[in-house]
Design a protein around this motif. Sequence first.
Motif, short mmCIF file in Angstrom:
data_model
loop_
_atom_site.label_atom_id
_atom_site.label_comp_id
_atom_site.label_asym_id
_atom_site.label_seq_id
_atom_site.Cartn_x
_atom_site.Cartn_y
_atom_site.Cartn_z
N UNK A 1 0.83 -1.19 0.00
CA UNK A 1 0.00 0.00 0.00
C UNK A 1 0.87 1.25 0.00
N UNK A 2 0.41 2.26 -0.72
CA UNK A 2 1.09 3.55 -0.78
C UNK A 2 0.14 4.62 -0.29
N UNK A 3 0.66 5.50 0.53
CA UNK A 3 -0.15 6.61 1.03
C UNK A 3 0.45 7.92 0.54
N UNK A 4 -0.42 8.82 0.11
CA UNK A 4 -0.03 10.17 -0.29
C UNK A 4 -0.75 11.15 0.62
N UNK A 5 0.02 11.96 1.32
CA UNK A 5 -0.56 12.94 2.23
C UNK A 5 -0.28 14.33 1.69
N UNK A 6 -1.36 15.01 1.33
CA UNK A 6 -1.26 16.35 0.77
C UNK A 6 -1.51 17.40 1.85
N UNK A 7 -0.89 18.55 1.68
CA UNK A 7 -1.12 19.66 2.60
C UNK A 7 -0.84 20.97 1.88
N UNK A 8 -1.33 22.05 2.47
CA UNK A 8 -1.00 23.38 1.96
C UNK A 8 -2.11 24.09 1.22
N UNK A 9 -3.22 23.43 1.00
CA UNK A 9 -4.32 24.11 0.32
C UNK A 9 -4.96 25.15 1.21
N UNK A 10 -5.88 25.92 0.64
CA UNK A 10 -6.58 26.93 1.41
C UNK A 10 -7.15 28.00 0.52
N UNK A 11 -7.49 29.12 1.15
CA UNK A 11 -8.07 30.26 0.44
C UNK A 11 -7.08 31.40 0.39
N UNK A 12 -7.05 32.08 -0.74
CA UNK A 12 -6.11 33.18 -0.92
C UNK A 12 -6.73 34.18 -1.88
N UNK A 13 -6.32 35.43 -1.77
CA UNK A 13 -6.80 36.46 -2.67
C UNK A 13 -6.04 36.40 -4.00
N UNK A 14 -6.65 36.92 -5.06
CA UNK A 14 -5.94 36.96 -6.35
C UNK A 14 -4.60 37.67 -6.21
N UNK A 15 -3.59 37.07 -6.86
CA UNK A 15 -2.24 37.61 -6.75
C UNK A 15 -1.43 37.00 -5.63
N UNK A 16 -2.09 36.23 -4.79
CA UNK A 16 -1.41 35.62 -3.65
C UNK A 16 -0.68 34.35 -4.02
N UNK A 99 5.16 5.04 -9.61
CA UNK A 99 6.25 4.41 -8.86
C UNK A 99 6.37 2.94 -9.21
N UNK A 100 7.44 2.35 -8.75
CA UNK A 100 7.64 0.91 -8.87
C UNK A 100 7.64 0.30 -7.48
N UNK A 101 6.93 -0.80 -7.36
CA UNK A 101 6.90 -1.52 -6.10
C UNK A 101 8.13 -2.44 -6.01
N UNK A 102 8.28 -3.12 -4.89
CA UNK A 102 9.47 -3.94 -4.67
C UNK A 102 9.54 -5.12 -5.63
N UNK A 103 8.41 -5.50 -6.20
CA UNK A 103 8.44 -6.55 -7.23
C UNK A 103 8.69 -5.96 -8.61
N UNK A 104 9.02 -4.67 -8.64
CA UNK A 104 9.37 -3.91 -9.84
C UNK A 104 8.18 -3.69 -10.76
N UNK A 105 6.99 -4.00 -10.29
CA UNK A 105 5.79 -3.69 -11.07
C UNK A 105 5.47 -2.22 -10.89
N UNK A 106 5.23 -1.57 -12.01
CA UNK A 106 4.96 -0.14 -11.99
C UNK A 106 3.49 0.10 -11.66
N UNK A 107 3.26 1.14 -10.88
CA UNK A 107 1.89 1.44 -10.47
C UNK A 107 1.72 2.94 -10.27
N UNK A 108 0.49 3.36 -10.06
CA UNK A 108 0.20 4.76 -9.84
C UNK A 108 -0.74 4.94 -8.67
N UNK A 109 -0.68 6.12 -8.05
CA UNK A 109 -1.52 6.39 -6.90
C UNK A 109 -1.88 7.86 -6.87
N UNK A 110 -3.10 8.14 -6.44
CA UNK A 110 -3.59 9.52 -6.31
C UNK A 110 -3.74 9.89 -4.84
#
Length: 120
Positions: A1-16, A99-110
């Motif tokens: 299993x692969x985990x992707x943890x995103x951060x940093x979003x929010x609200x901002x004024x134009x030009x910010x 990415x590639x897993x340890x069995x070298x199989x390529x995969x993708x995650x969102x």
Amino acid sequence: QVQLVESGGGSVQPGGSLRLSCAASGSIFSINTMGWYRQAPGKARDLVAVILSGGSTTYGDSVKGRFTISRDNAKNTVYLQMNSLKPEDTAVYYCYLDYSKYDLIRSGSWGQGTQVTVSS
């Protein structure tokens, strides 16, 4: 299993500015491409920027010159520095990992997505 943890979003004024981060963890042997996509309400998911393992980058036309993608290979983390934000940048931003897993199989995650709202 692969985990992707995103951060940093929010609200901002134009030009910010905002900086998004996405940290990958789990059963990863190697990372090929890391990137960001976005999806506005009622629209398809579009490319924002991707960065290859060697550092080459590709940007969507609408963000060229304003956004910068970078990665820290030691931390399996990708960043998106967003400057001069416009209302049309409002969307849910998704991190993507090729990415590639340890069995070298390529995969993708969102990632789960992070909301960016640009409004006055």
